[in-house]
Scaffold this motif. Sequence first.
Motif, PDB file in Angstrom:
ATOM      1  N   PRO A  42     -23.969 -12.931   9.257  1.00  0.00           N
ATOM      2  CA  PRO A  42     -22.875 -13.468   8.438  1.00  0.00           C
ATOM      3  C   PRO A  42     -22.290 -12.140   7.659  1.00  0.00           C
ATOM      4  O   PRO A  42     -22.838 -11.390   7.163  1.00  0.00           O
ATOM      5  N   GLY A  43     -20.914 -12.400   7.491  1.00  0.00           N
ATOM      6  CA  GLY A  43     -20.320 -11.528   6.849  1.00  0.00           C
ATOM      7  C   GLY A  43     -19.833 -10.087   7.676  1.00  0.00           C
ATOM      8  O   GLY A  43     -19.288  -9.372   7.007  1.00  0.00           O
ATOM      9  N   TYR A  44     -20.139  -9.872   8.825  1.00  0.00           N
ATOM     10  CA  TYR A  44     -20.160  -8.788   9.458  1.00  0.00           C
ATOM     11  C   TYR A  44     -19.283  -9.133  11.027  1.00  0.00           C
ATOM     12  O   TYR A  44     -19.607 -10.004  11.430  1.00  0.00           O
ATOM     13  N   HIS A  45     -18.387  -8.268  11.335  1.00  0.00           N
ATOM     14  CA  HIS A  45     -17.784  -8.048  12.609  1.00  0.00           C
ATOM     15  C   HIS A  45     -18.712  -7.369  13.650  1.00  0.00           C
ATOM     16  O   HIS A  45     -19.147  -6.272  12.956  1.00  0.00           O
ATOM     17  N   GLN A  46     -18.878  -7.736  14.667  1.00  0.00           N
ATOM     18  CA  GLN A  46     -19.749  -6.973  15.560  1.00  0.00           C
ATOM     19  C   GLN A  46     -18.962  -6.544  16.931  1.00  0.00           C
ATOM     20  O   GLN A  46     -18.214  -7.237  17.504  1.00  0.00           O
ATOM     21  N   TYR A  47     -19.215  -5.343  17.455  1.00  0.00           N
ATOM     22  CA  TYR A  47     -18.545  -4.523  18.453  1.00  0.00           C
ATOM     23  C   TYR A  47     -19.526  -3.986  19.317  1.00  0.00           C
ATOM     24  O   TYR A  47     -20.485  -3.202  18.591  1.00  0.00           O
ATOM     25  N   TRP A  48     -19.623  -4.196  20.421  1.00  0.00           N
ATOM     26  CA  TRP A  48     -20.595  -3.508  21.402  1.00  0.00           C
ATOM     27  C   TRP A  48     -19.858  -2.821  22.566  1.00  0.00           C
ATOM     28  O   TRP A  48     -18.913  -3.172  22.846  1.00  0.00           O
ATOM     29  N   ASN A  49     -20.626  -1.942  22.964  1.00  0.00           N
ATOM     30  CA  ASN A  49     -20.360  -1.040  24.174  1.00  0.00           C
ATOM     31  C   ASN A  49     -21.380  -0.759  24.969  1.00  0.00           C
ATOM     32  O   ASN A  49     -22.488  -0.215  24.719  1.00  0.00           O
ATOM     33  N   PHE A  50     -21.412  -1.774  26.051  1.00  0.00           N
ATOM     34  CA  PHE A  50     -22.653  -1.833  27.040  1.00  0.00           C
ATOM     35  C   PHE A  50     -22.604  -0.736  28.029  1.00  0.00           C
ATOM     36  O   PHE A  50     -21.571  -0.472  28.701  1.00  0.00           O
ATOM     37  N   LEU A  68      -8.629  -1.986  11.904  1.00  0.00           N
ATOM     38  CA  LEU A  68      -7.494  -2.241  12.606  1.00  0.00           C
ATOM     39  C   LEU A  68      -7.537  -2.278  14.087  1.00  0.00           C
ATOM     40  O   LEU A  68      -6.643  -2.842  14.425  1.00  0.00           O
ATOM     41  N   SER A  69      -8.243  -1.615  14.736  1.00  0.00           N
ATOM     42  CA  SER A  69      -8.597  -1.355  16.140  1.00  0.00           C
ATOM     43  C   SER A  69      -9.714  -1.049  16.240  1.00  0.00           C
ATOM     44  O   SER A  69     -10.487  -0.240  15.569  1.00  0.00           O
ATOM     45  N   VAL A  70     -10.346  -1.168  17.764  1.00  0.00           N
ATOM     46  CA  VAL A  70     -11.513  -0.844  18.367  1.00  0.00           C
ATOM     47  C   VAL A  70     -11.473  -0.281  19.707  1.00  0.00           C
ATOM     48  O   VAL A  70     -10.849  -1.215  20.313  1.00  0.00           O
ATOM     49  N   SER A  71     -11.987   0.790  19.834  1.00  0.00           N
ATOM     50  CA  SER A  71     -12.069   1.161  21.361  1.00  0.00           C
ATOM     51  C   SER A  71     -13.449   1.706  21.712  1.00  0.00           C
ATOM     52  O   SER A  71     -14.225   1.889  20.915  1.00  0.00           O
ATOM     53  N   THR A  72     -13.587   1.697  22.841  1.00  0.00           N
ATOM     54  CA  THR A  72     -14.863   1.807  23.454  1.00  0.00           C
ATOM     55  C   THR A  72     -15.063   3.053  24.639  1.00  0.00           C
ATOM     56  O   THR A  72     -15.630   2.941  25.494  1.00  0.00           O
ATOM     57  N   VAL A  85     -19.960   5.215  23.167  1.00  0.00           N
ATOM     58  CA  VAL A  85     -19.135   5.420  21.945  1.00  0.00           C
ATOM     59  C   VAL A  85     -18.404   4.279  21.617  1.00  0.00           C
ATOM     60  O   VAL A  85     -17.892   3.362  22.449  1.00  0.00           O
ATOM     61  N   ILE A  86     -18.325   4.016  20.238  1.00  0.00           N
ATOM     62  CA  ILE A  86     -17.487   2.913  19.841  1.00  0.00           C
ATOM     63  C   ILE A  86     -16.640   3.650  18.563  1.00  0.00           C
ATOM     64  O   ILE A  86     -17.210   4.456  17.852  1.00  0.00           O
ATOM     65  N   THR A  87     -15.456   3.403  18.615  1.00  0.00           N
ATOM     66  CA  THR A  87     -14.505   4.079  17.528  1.00  0.00           C
ATOM     67  C   THR A  87     -13.707   2.879  16.719  1.00  0.00           C
ATOM     68  O   THR A  87     -13.232   1.995  17.498  1.00  0.00           O
ATOM     69  N   ALA A  88     -14.013   2.899  15.688  1.00  0.00           N
ATOM     70  CA  ALA A  88     -13.494   1.741  14.666  1.00  0.00           C
ATOM     71  C   ALA A  88     -12.338   2.235  14.096  1.00  0.00           C
ATOM     72  O   ALA A  88     -12.665   3.226  13.210  1.00  0.00           O
ATOM     73  N   GLU A  89     -10.930   1.915  13.718  1.00  0.00           N
ATOM     74  CA  GLU A  89      -9.768   2.339  12.728  1.00  0.00           C
ATOM     75  C   GLU A  89      -9.879   1.575  11.596  1.00  0.00           C
ATOM     76  O   GLU A  89      -9.989   0.422  11.656  1.00  0.00           O
ATOM     77  N   PRO A  91      -8.061   1.771   7.561  1.00  0.00           N
ATOM     78  CA  PRO A  91      -6.689   2.334   7.027  1.00  0.00           C
ATOM     79  C   PRO A  91      -6.615   3.622   6.751  1.00  0.00           C
ATOM     80  O   PRO A  91      -5.740   4.311   7.018  1.00  0.00           O
ATOM     81  N   LYS A  92      -7.915   4.245   6.463  1.00  0.00           N
ATOM     82  CA  LYS A  92      -7.854   5.562   5.968  1.00  0.00           C
ATOM     83  C   LYS A  92      -8.623   6.853   6.693  1.00  0.00           C
ATOM     84  O   LYS A  92      -8.462   7.939   6.714  1.00  0.00           O
ATOM     85  N   TYR A  93      -9.155   6.060   7.868  1.00  0.00           N
ATOM     86  CA  TYR A  93     -10.158   7.115   8.549  1.00  0.00           C
ATOM     87  C   TYR A  93     -10.782   6.145   9.749  1.00  0.00           C
ATOM     88  O   TYR A  93     -10.327   5.013   9.701  1.00  0.00           O
ATOM     89  N   TYR A  94     -11.168   6.998  10.929  1.00  0.00           N
ATOM     90  CA  TYR A  94     -11.872   6.451  11.858  1.00  0.00           C
ATOM     91  C   TYR A  94     -13.339   6.554  11.543  1.00  0.00           C
ATOM     92  O   TYR A  94     -13.992   7.615  11.217  1.00  0.00           O
ATOM     93  N   VAL A  95     -14.175   5.515  12.075  1.00  0.00           N
ATOM     94  CA  VAL A  95     -15.593   5.394  12.129  1.00  0.00           C
ATOM     95  C   VAL A  95     -15.987   5.648  13.785  1.00  0.00           C
ATOM     96  O   VAL A  95     -15.547   4.523  14.431  1.00  0.00           O
ATOM     97  N   VAL A  96     -16.728   6.690  14.183  1.00  0.00           N
ATOM     98  CA  VAL A  96     -16.963   6.889  15.535  1.00  0.00           C
ATOM     99  C   VAL A  96     -18.638   6.726  15.693  1.00  0.00           C
ATOM    100  O   VAL A  96     -18.942   7.612  15.138  1.00  0.00           O
TER     101      VAL A  96
END
Length: 245
Positions: A42-50, A68-72, A85-89, A91-96
């Motif tokens: 709860p409270g989290y968005h989940q993104y996976w790269n299999f 803002l966006s997610v790439s795999t 790799v998963i990259t989450a964009e 507003p101020k930075y990317y988290v990879v």
Amino acid sequence: MNGIRAAVNTHDFMATFNQLDADVFCIQETKVQAGQIELDLPGYHQYWNFAERKGYSGTAIFTKEKPLSVSTDIGNEELDHEGRVITAEYPKYYVVCCYTPNAQPKLKRLAFRQQWDAVFLAYLQKLNAIKPVVVCGDLNVAHEPIDLKNPASNHHNPGFSDEERADFSNWLAAGYVDSFRLLHPNKAGIYSWWSYRFHARENNSGWRIDYFVVSEILKDKIEAAEILTNVYGSDHCPVELDFAN
């Protein structure tokens, strides 16, 4: 994680997850395929790269703030099939979130590993030209002798070869900072991975191969960079970064 199903079912991952209450969790080596696990977060968005290969590799990001966006992928067809790799964009930075390939015994996969290092750095440089980057992950390299218990006997072993260490040095020289070493330049005996063999964790015979590496422009925002050695659940322990948003 060395398998998220094992972490959840055997090692009480959820208790640690809830206790840490991080804004962003980056998970490497999930070892699952789509539909093999359902997490109630709860409270989290989940993104996976299999990974295409079953029971292998894989990454995930769990984040309170919707990106803002997610790439795999990193834009390389040869390297993008292992779920690394998963990259989450934001507003101020990317988290990879990154799980770097292991060079394997006798360095039999070193050429692939070095190809990865070059392509991954080029990918980060493209991102960094747009906004700063925060990279979290198992980078499978102990950069300096201070970063592992037995540097002499491990020289030329995977994770401490001259080639892998030089590639990491090149990464830092390109405008990035190892957050833990920035704040703890001389701190020895703090590791993030221990072999399952020879009672390595009991003897603290470990390696520091899990990192937060950030764009140099973010270094003054770093408030803390820690390695949570008291957290069990796999052959790794979590690493943590706190910085001013």
